[in-house]
Scaffold this motif. Structure first.
Motif, PDB file in Angstrom:
ATOM      1  N   TYR A   1       7.010  -1.782   5.871  1.00 45.40           N
ATOM      2  CA  TYR A   1       6.538  -2.067   4.520  1.00 45.40           C
ATOM      3  C   TYR A   1       7.168  -1.175   3.459  1.00 45.40           C
ATOM      4  N   VAL A   2       8.183  -0.392   3.843  1.00 49.09           N
ATOM      5  CA  VAL A   2       8.959   0.376   2.865  1.00 49.09           C
ATOM      6  C   VAL A   2      10.458   0.223   3.126  1.00 49.09           C
ATOM      7  N   GLU A   3      10.845  -0.844   3.863  1.00 56.07           N
ATOM      8  CA  GLU A   3      12.245  -1.054   4.190  1.00 56.07           C
ATOM      9  C   GLU A   3      12.644  -2.503   3.967  1.00 56.07           C
ATOM     10  N   ALA A   4      13.890  -2.679   3.513  1.00 55.88           N
ATOM     11  CA  ALA A   4      14.479  -4.006   3.392  1.00 55.88           C
ATOM     12  C   ALA A   4      15.845  -3.981   4.059  1.00 55.88           C
ATOM     13  N   SER A   5      16.024  -4.808   5.073  1.00 57.71           N
ATOM     14  CA  SER A   5      17.319  -4.974   5.707  1.00 57.71           C
ATOM     15  C   SER A   5      17.929  -6.261   5.155  1.00 57.71           C
ATOM     16  N   VAL A   6      18.888  -6.124   4.245  1.00 55.75           N
ATOM     17  CA  VAL A   6      19.440  -7.271   3.522  1.00 55.75           C
ATOM     18  C   VAL A   6      20.702  -7.745   4.238  1.00 55.75           C
ATOM     19  N   ASN A   7      20.637  -8.917   4.849  1.00 55.43           N
ATOM     20  CA  ASN A   7      21.788  -9.436   5.584  1.00 55.43           C
ATOM     21  C   ASN A   7      22.914  -9.860   4.662  1.00 55.43           C
TER      22      ASN A   7
ATOM     23  N   GLU B   1       0.823  -1.216   0.000  1.00 50.59           N
ATOM     24  CA  GLU B   1       0.000   0.000   0.000  1.00 50.59           C
ATOM     25  C   GLU B   1       0.856   1.265   0.000  1.00 50.59           C
ATOM     26  N   ARG B   2       1.869   1.303   0.837  1.00 49.34           N
ATOM     27  CA  ARG B   2       2.690   2.506   0.943  1.00 49.34           C
ATOM     28  C   ARG B   2       3.543   2.704  -0.307  1.00 49.34           C
ATOM     29  N   LEU B   3       4.050   1.622  -0.876  1.00 46.01           N
ATOM     30  CA  LEU B   3       4.807   1.735  -2.122  1.00 46.01           C
ATOM     31  C   LEU B   3       3.910   2.214  -3.250  1.00 46.01           C
ATOM     32  N   ALA B   4       2.694   1.691  -3.302  1.00 44.46           N
ATOM     33  CA  ALA B   4       1.746   2.103  -4.349  1.00 44.46           C
ATOM     34  C   ALA B   4       1.386   3.573  -4.212  1.00 44.46           C
ATOM     35  N   ALA B   5       1.447   4.089  -2.975  1.00 41.74           N
ATOM     36  CA  ALA B   5       1.130   5.497  -2.743  1.00 41.74           C
ATOM     37  C   ALA B   5       2.303   6.422  -3.064  1.00 41.74           C
ATOM     38  N   GLY B   6       3.440   5.840  -3.455  1.00 41.30           N
ATOM     39  CA  GLY B   6       4.573   6.660  -3.891  1.00 41.30           C
ATOM     40  C   GLY B   6       5.772   6.680  -2.975  1.00 41.30           C
ATOM     41  N   GLU B   7       5.693   6.029  -1.810  1.00 43.77           N
ATOM     42  CA  GLU B   7       6.858   6.009  -0.930  1.00 43.77           C
ATOM     43  C   GLU B   7       7.947   5.120  -1.539  1.00 43.77           C
ATOM     44  N   PRO B   8       9.213   5.481  -1.383  1.00 44.81           N
ATOM     45  CA  PRO B   8      10.298   4.657  -1.922  1.00 44.81           C
ATOM     46  C   PRO B   8      10.597   3.469  -1.012  1.00 44.81           C
TER      47      PRO B   8
ATOM     48  N   GLY C   1      20.465   1.540  -0.814  1.00 40.96           N
ATOM     49  CA  GLY C   1      19.921   2.531  -1.736  1.00 40.96           C
ATOM     50  C   GLY C   1      18.445   2.768  -1.544  1.00 40.96           C
ATOM     51  N   THR C   2      17.939   3.691  -2.350  1.00 45.61           N
ATOM     52  CA  THR C   2      16.516   4.012  -2.368  1.00 45.61           C
ATOM     53  C   THR C   2      15.965   3.619  -3.729  1.00 45.61           C
ATOM     54  N   PHE C   3      14.886   2.871  -3.730  1.00 43.80           N
ATOM     55  CA  PHE C   3      14.380   2.272  -4.963  1.00 43.80           C
ATOM     56  C   PHE C   3      12.887   2.549  -5.119  1.00 43.80           C
ATOM     57  N   HIS C   4      12.416   2.376  -6.354  1.00 43.45           N
ATOM     58  CA  HIS C   4      11.007   2.653  -6.659  1.00 43.45           C
ATOM     59  C   HIS C   4      10.420   1.513  -7.491  1.00 43.45           C
ATOM     60  N   PRO C   5      10.240   0.340  -6.887  1.00 42.31           N
ATOM     61  CA  PRO C   5       9.629  -0.765  -7.641  1.00 42.31           C
ATOM     62  C   PRO C   5       8.186  -0.454  -7.999  1.00 42.31           C
ATOM     63  N   GLY C   6       7.737  -1.047  -9.098  1.00 39.99           N
ATOM     64  CA  GLY C   6       6.333  -0.919  -9.450  1.00 39.99           C
ATOM     65  C   GLY C   6       5.472  -1.779  -8.552  1.00 39.99           C
ATOM     66  N   VAL C   7       4.177  -1.552  -8.595  1.00 37.50           N
ATOM     67  CA  VAL C   7       3.221  -2.326  -7.802  1.00 37.50           C
ATOM     68  C   VAL C   7       2.089  -2.770  -8.719  1.00 37.50           C
ATOM     69  N   ALA C   8       1.798  -4.065  -8.731  1.00 41.36           N
ATOM     70  CA  ALA C   8       0.698  -4.608  -9.524  1.00 41.36           C
ATOM     71  C   ALA C   8      -0.534  -4.766  -8.650  1.00 41.36           C
ATOM     72  N   SER C   9      -1.692  -4.523  -9.227  1.00 43.82           N
ATOM     73  CA  SER C   9      -2.938  -4.580  -8.461  1.00 43.82           C
ATOM     74  C   SER C   9      -3.441  -6.007  -8.253  1.00 43.82           C
ATOM     75  N   ASP C  10      -3.103  -6.889  -9.185  1.00 40.07           N
ATOM     76  CA  ASP C  10      -3.549  -8.274  -9.070  1.00 40.07           C
ATOM     77  C   ASP C  10      -2.633  -9.172  -9.882  1.00 40.07           C
ATOM     78  N   ALA C  11      -2.905 -10.477  -9.863  1.00 44.79           N
ATOM     79  CA  ALA C  11      -2.048 -11.443 -10.543  1.00 44.79           C
ATOM     80  C   ALA C  11      -2.033 -11.224 -12.053  1.00 44.79           C
ATOM     81  N   ALA C  12      -3.195 -10.908 -12.619  1.00 47.10           N
ATOM     82  CA  ALA C  12      -3.268 -10.698 -14.066  1.00 47.10           C
ATOM     83  C   ALA C  12      -2.390  -9.528 -14.494  1.00 47.10           C
ATOM     84  N   ALA C  13      -2.454  -8.440 -13.739  1.00 51.24           N
ATOM     85  CA  ALA C  13      -1.638  -7.265 -14.060  1.00 51.24           C
ATOM     86  C   ALA C  13      -0.161  -7.567 -13.885  1.00 51.24           C
ATOM     87  N   LEU C  14       0.185  -8.343 -12.871  1.00 52.56           N
ATOM     88  CA  LEU C  14       1.582  -8.701 -12.638  1.00 52.56           C
ATOM     89  C   LEU C  14       2.148  -9.454 -13.833  1.00 52.56           C
TER      90      LEU C  14
END
Length: 363
Positions: A140-146, A37-44, A53-66
């Motif tokens: 939901y807008v962070e990834a801590s990559v070990n 939800e937060r990514l779809a609203a424009g948060e990085p 880094g800071t990234f901007h992945p796309g967001v699909a609404s459903d499986a068909a769109a993905l």
């Protein structure tokens, strides 16, 4: 390439950050919708650790769109969500696409192969023995990559598309893939279930009390010996199938870049280097809810088929069932859908190499 990622947890976020950093365009789909939800609203998406880094992945609404907007699909969510996602994407997969399963669980590649065969369709289904990254999802807008793993076992179903499958993975994630001999080898290459069994079982009160604790530091000598004993059961099954799979010592060495030693000493070294990771802070953890029914149970079934009984693995399923007050023996939707109990070992071997494009579905 545009990579449609089914999932929006720590592994999906880590993969999205890695792919965007490498010049690809990741698009995330959360089956529930909550995690994006937060990514779809424009948060990085902010990644720290092994990927920064800071990234901007796309967001699909459903499986068909993905599926519609992707060059290929990456499945990156716990095994208990695989069947639902396979059912959702299968009607939309195109002949020019491929599907990567990170990481593979309970012969899910065969289930997807069967769904696609029912449409008269065959695409490369690449099964990984583990994930490309490890880490946590602080929000939901962070990834801590070990870590980003240096080696990942894979195979492609059908095996005739193996060259294509390896090339796609290398194009996306670089030269880190080791091709194994079919889906049976990959099914025995995922060490997470056995490792997580020992870690969760021996630290359950920490999980229930929501403590913050170092996972590597708490792989003490006794815990390490349990993991090594579980590994011997897995290796015995692989030997019965005449398959070469990575040992637990090779796993920690190649995944976490520490010298080979006892499992406990390797984890202590990871801790000293600041890469020991943080253990689960809840009993509602995939270490149990995914890895017991979709990992330990599968090894138990393969032990039965090969005559190499996996007593410790079976005991793990029994103990966790008692701890959680639920029957983990009945929670694997994929094994049930494939009617694994009705397959002979020879039938399973053929399907694991060819999938359902040429093999006749038993029963």
């Amino acid at each position: 390439m545009t990579v449609g990622i089914a999932g929006a947890g720590a592994i999906a976020f880590g993969a999205a950050a890695f792919l965007e950093q490498a010049g690809h365009r990741p698009v995330l789909w959360s089956p529930s919708g909550t995690r994006t939800e937060r990514l779809a609203a424009g948060e990085p998406l902010t990644a720290t650790g092994a990927v920064e880094g800071t990234f901007h992945p796309g967001v699909a609404s459903d499986a068909a769109a993905l599926v519609e907007g992707a060059d290929l699909i990456l499945i990156a969510l716990p095994g208990y969500g695989h069947k639902t996602v396979f059912d959702a994407i299968a009607p939309h997969v195109r002949p020019d696409q491929a599907v990567i399963i990170s990481s593979h669980a309970s012969f899910g590649a065969l289930y997807l192969s069967r769904l696609l065969a029912q449409r008269g369709l065959s695409v490369p289904i690449v099964a990984w023995g583990t994930t490309a990254t490890t880490g946590r999802q602080p929000s939901y807008v962070e990834a801590s990559v070990n870590t980003v793993r240096s080696k990942i076992d894979l195979c492609t179903v059908p095996n005739a598309r193996a060259t294509e499958g390896v090339a796609l993975c290398q194009r996306l994630f670089g030269d880190r893939f080791v091709e194994r001999d079919g889906l049976l080898a990959i099914s025995l290459s995922n060490l997470n279930p056995q490792n997580h069994m020992g870690i969760a079982l021996c630290n359950m009160t920490r999980m229930e009390h929501s403590e913050t604790w170092s996972q590597g530091y708490n792989v003490t000598p006794n815990v390490g010996r349990l993991l090594e004993a579980l590994d011997r059961e897995r290796l015995a099954i692989a030997e019965a199938l005449d398959l070469s799979v990575r040992t637990i010592f090779e796993h920690f060495h190649l995944s976490f870049h520490v010298p080979q030693d006892t499992v406990s000493n390797m984890n202590q070294e990871m801790h000293r280097q600041g890469r020991g990771g943080t253990g689960p802070a809840t009993a509602d953890s995939r270490y149990v809810t995914e890895d017991v029914p979709y990992g330990l149970l599968m090894t138990v079934k393969l032990g039965e088929l090969t005559g190499r009984e996996a007593k410790l693995h079976r005991s793990g399923v029994e103990i966790f069932s008692a701890l959680y007050g639920r029957n983990f023996f009945t929670e694997n939707q994929l094994l049930d859908a494939l009617a694994l109990n009705r397959l002979t070992l020879d039938e399973l071997k053929i399907l694991s190499q060819e999938g359902y494009e040429r093999a006749t579905q038993p029963g």
